[in-house]
Design an enzyme around this catalytic site. Sequence first.
Site, PDB file in Angstrom:
ATOM      1  N   LYS A   1       0.843  -1.365  -0.354  1.00 35.68           N
ATOM      2  CA  LYS A   1      -0.127  -0.259   0.231  1.00 35.68           C
ATOM      3  C   LYS A   1       0.639   1.453   0.000  1.00 35.68           C
ATOM      4  O   LYS A   1       1.977   1.033  -0.162  1.00 35.68           O
ATOM      5  CB  LYS A   1      -1.230   0.071   1.317  1.00 35.68           C
TER       6      LYS A   1
HETATM    7  C1  LIG Z   1      -5.384  -5.018   1.103  1.00 33.11           C
HETATM    8  C2  LIG Z   1      -6.668  -4.583   1.520  1.00 33.11           C
HETATM    9  C3  LIG Z   1      -6.861  -4.893   2.464  1.00 33.11           C
HETATM   10  C4  LIG Z   1      -6.263  -5.926   3.943  1.00 33.11           C
HETATM   11  O1  LIG Z   1      -5.770  -5.096   4.074  1.00 33.11           O
HETATM   12  P1  LIG Z   1      -4.397  -5.760   4.958  1.00 33.11           P
HETATM   13  O2  LIG Z   1      -3.578  -5.018   5.220  1.00 33.11           O
HETATM   14  O3  LIG Z   1      -3.637  -6.833   4.142  1.00 33.11           O
HETATM   15  O4  LIG Z   1      -5.191  -7.128   6.241  1.00 33.11           O
HETATM   16  C5  LIG Z   1      -8.850  -5.013   2.186  1.00 33.11           C
HETATM   17  N1  LIG Z   1      -8.950  -4.442   0.967  1.00 33.11           N
HETATM   18  C6  LIG Z   1      -8.590  -4.012   0.294  1.00 33.11           C
HETATM   19  C7  LIG Z   1      -9.275  -2.833  -1.227  1.00 33.11           C
HETATM   20  C8  LIG Z   1      -7.799  -4.057   0.121  1.00 33.11           C
HETATM   21  O5  LIG Z   1      -6.842  -3.634  -0.720  1.00 33.11           O
END
Ligand SMILES: *Cc1c(COP(=O)(O)O)cnc(C)c1O
Length: 366
Positions: A170
């Site tokens: 992210k």
């Molecule tokens: C990455 C992501 C998540 C989950 O996040 P984590 O930190 O990996 O648990 C949820 N929703 C979306 C759209 C994501 O891209």
Amino acid sequence: MDDIDAVVQVLRSDWLTTGPKVQEFEKAVADYTGVKYAVALSSGTAALHTAMFAVGIEPGDEAIVPPITFAATSNAVLYQGGKPVFCDVREDNLLIDPSHIKKLIGSRTKAIVSVDYAGHPVDYDRIRAIADEEEIFFISDACHSFGGEYKGQRVGSLADLTILSFHPVKHITSGEGGMVLTDNLEMAIRMRRFRNHGIDRSNEERRQFNTWYYEMIDLGYNYRLTDIQCALGISQLKKLPNFLIRRREVARKYDEAFSNSRDVKSLVVSPDVVHSYHLYVLRARNGTIRDRLFIGLKKEGIETNVHYIPVYLHPYYQRKLGTCPGICPIAEKAYNQILSIPMFSSITDKEVSSVVNGIRSIIAAL
Ligand SMILES: *Cc1c(COP(=O)(O)O)cnc(C)c1O
């Protein structure tokens, strides 16, 4: 201060978890996004689960979700015993289509969960209006759109609850980590308790008030984010503006490169938003071209990906919820044609050029 120094400093301190870095990170993100309360959690998934708890999703309740998302979005509804109801997406940007939401709302609908897919903020005003009219909650999964804007306002305070992830893929990372943002104090308190087993007093508070007494109010979890992770998050947040500048610069190069192509198109960006470009998604004219691009680029050492398989087509969903192909035809058609091409802040101009040239030569050879 550098990421590594920030983490080492915490390792040398008295608090590895539930210490001062947690609040500092929460405050920094709340200030950046313009929201009153931020609750740090151990992952974006934990943050989604906590949000579902905060709005009171219980067995039998429903939440409306788009199918073009990471499974965690709708899994969080299932964690609370709720039922995700899938709403088809818009053809042009693959975001949940507000014009389909209303007919999916029933007496058990508790929330609309939107996803700022790829980093493009949804039409917050329209979804807000539907949620208000129907008196249900509006939860925004903004794991892709940190730093994005909608009508001049930063993503974070546009829904009742907004979810961020700090997974390494992210915009910024804390190793693992997530947050829920809200302007609602009552919900913030419930969420702080939920991340700590549903217990009403932290160790720190007990010490402050000279008491050993605490009560478990709700069935919570251990969803705490450590001070070690928060220190990394704080350090990373300072770099976010530059990360975003680079992502948007790369997106402009891709936009230009493919603007005249018959075979691949970029997703449409609304003039109402500032996009965060977690992903850069190309849509091929058909599935064959998409598959050729995936394979051809792989041969050149360029990794691409498909985001996402419509969630309800996963075997677990088909088995447990009885979902099947045909529920969201626009999402299913798009799924066969989309390809996420390399997008990250440290990508070089040379790498961008080789992606563009790679795609052009594969298309030329079709
Ligand atoms: C990455 C992501 C998540 C989950 O996040 P984590 O930190 O990996 O648990 C949820 N929703 C979306 C759209 C994501 O891209």
